[in-house]
Scaffold this active site. Structure first.
Site, mmCIF file in Angstrom:
data_model
loop_
_atom_site.group_PDB
_atom_site.id
_atom_site.type_symbol
_atom_site.label_atom_id
_atom_site.label_comp_id
_atom_site.label_asym_id
_atom_site.label_seq_id
_atom_site.Cartn_x
_atom_site.Cartn_y
_atom_site.Cartn_z
ATOM 1 N N PRO A 156 36.732 -22.190 -24.076
ATOM 2 C CA PRO A 156 36.814 -23.585 -23.614
ATOM 3 C C PRO A 156 38.029 -24.300 -24.217
ATOM 4 C CG PRO A 156 34.615 -23.058 -24.438
ATOM 5 C CD PRO A 156 35.509 -21.920 -24.809
ATOM 6 N N GLU A 157 38.856 -24.880 -23.369
ATOM 7 C CA GLU A 157 40.006 -25.655 -23.831
ATOM 8 C C GLU A 157 39.691 -27.147 -23.633
ATOM 9 O OE1 GLU A 157 43.697 -24.027 -22.280
ATOM 10 O OE2 GLU A 157 42.859 -22.014 -22.325
ATOM 11 N N LYS B 229 40.028 -29.631 -29.057
ATOM 12 C CA LYS B 229 38.932 -28.824 -28.504
ATOM 13 C C LYS B 229 37.644 -28.996 -29.303
ATOM 14 C CE LYS B 229 42.397 -25.352 -27.765
ATOM 15 N NZ LYS B 229 42.768 -23.964 -28.050
ATOM 16 N N ARG C 280 48.211 -13.560 -27.532
ATOM 17 C CA ARG C 280 47.510 -14.033 -26.331
ATOM 18 C C ARG C 280 48.135 -13.412 -25.084
ATOM 19 N NH1 ARG C 280 44.365 -18.334 -27.293
ATOM 20 N NH2 ARG C 280 43.230 -17.334 -25.610
#
Ligand code: ZN
Length: 290
Positions: free
Chosen positions: A2-3, A69, A280
């Site tokens: 979740p961002e 976040k 990433r």
């Protein structure tokens, strides 16, 4: 993971159901208890489970807000205040339901870890399949100083000057632009998905070194980050794998993705490339991004 947009949607979902309610009991899953006993601190970080309970149980939830976040809960009891903060890690989620059985998504129901019983008949339940999330109960924010270093919210006016200042600093000037925008001291709340989506919209390759970008490109990157985060919020978030908002609903932002999770570029129809940057997996289009 979740961002910012997903966390904002969770916050908006739970706020009307729990604001003003008092926590009347706190229950931990066996995994949380076993993790604490083995020194691993599963989900509940920074304090013992007893201290966590002392700092939350019988407290009233007087305010809820999101920063980057994280979701923060301001708690109050007899003029004493505490702050509970939550980061969802990879697969964390909150549900507000009368009973655990009312969580409609089996995997989340099975992987509940903390239940806050509220005096309004609802339970606030934290679920987390992979258990990378974190919940802390703090006396005040100075007890967890890394949150004080988070950049201003991207939507406020000072965020752009802050971004320029940070990204042109020694720490980031020789790094790929993607590394800079993923750092929450530079821009708050932009994770991997939104970084990939912002960079294609800005037409900038993720591997470009910050010092090689023109002022116009740097500005464009920032503007696109803000825009994709706003689009994400408005679309209820991007639902990749296990993300759900507090009502067990999925967002639709993934339908607007141009490169993230795509094989074909949503802008030119060319092949989307992948490359690992700063651990990433980065999706980009060499045709649209220079
Ligand atoms: Zn393209």
């Amino acid at each position: 993971m979740p961002e910012l947009p997903e966390v904002e949607n969770v916050k908006r979902g739970i706020e009307p159901k729990i604001l003003g309610a008092t926590i009347t009991d706190v229950t931990f899953s066996e995994k949380v208890i076993a993790g604490k006993n083995s020194g691993k601190a599963t989900i509940i970080k920074g304090t013992s489970l007893e201290t966590f309970k002392e700092r939350t149980n019988q407290y009233k939830i007087v305010q809820i807000y999101r920063r980057s976040k994280y979701i923060f809960f301001e708690l109050e009891k007899n003029n004493e205040t505490k702050i509970m903060m939550c980061h969802f890690g990879m697969t964390g989620a909150f549900f507000t339901v009368p009973e655990l059985e009312d969580i409609g998504i089996e995997t989340h129901k099975k992987h509940w870890h903390v239940i806050f019983q509220l005096d309004n008949g609802l339970k606030l339940i934290y679920t987390d399949i992979r258990r990378f999330g974190e919940i802390r109960a703090l006396e005040d924010l100075h007890e967890y100083p890394s949150v004080l270093k988070i950049a201003p919210e991207p939507f406020v006016t000072e965020a752009y000057d802050h971004y320029l200042d940070k990204i042109l600093s020694k720490k980031f000037i020789s790094k790929p632009i993607k590394v800079g925008i993923l750092d929450h001291t530079v821009i708050a709340g932009c994770g991997n998905i939104y970084a990939c989506e912002a960079l294609i919209r800005a037409g900038v390759l993720p591997t470009r070194i910050v010092s090689d970008l023109t002022q116009i490109e740097l500005k464009r990157v920032f503007k696109e980050v803000v825009q994709v985060l706003q689009d994400g919020i408005d679309s209820g978030g991007s639902s990749i794998s296990d993300y759900y908002n507090a009502d067990g609903e999925k967002g639709t932002m993934q339908e607007k993705h141009l490169v993230y999770g795509k094989k074909i570029c949503g802008q030119c129809g060319g092949t989307v490339h992948q490359q690992v940057i700063a651990t990433r997996n980065t999706h980009y289009c060499p045709n649209c991004q220079k």
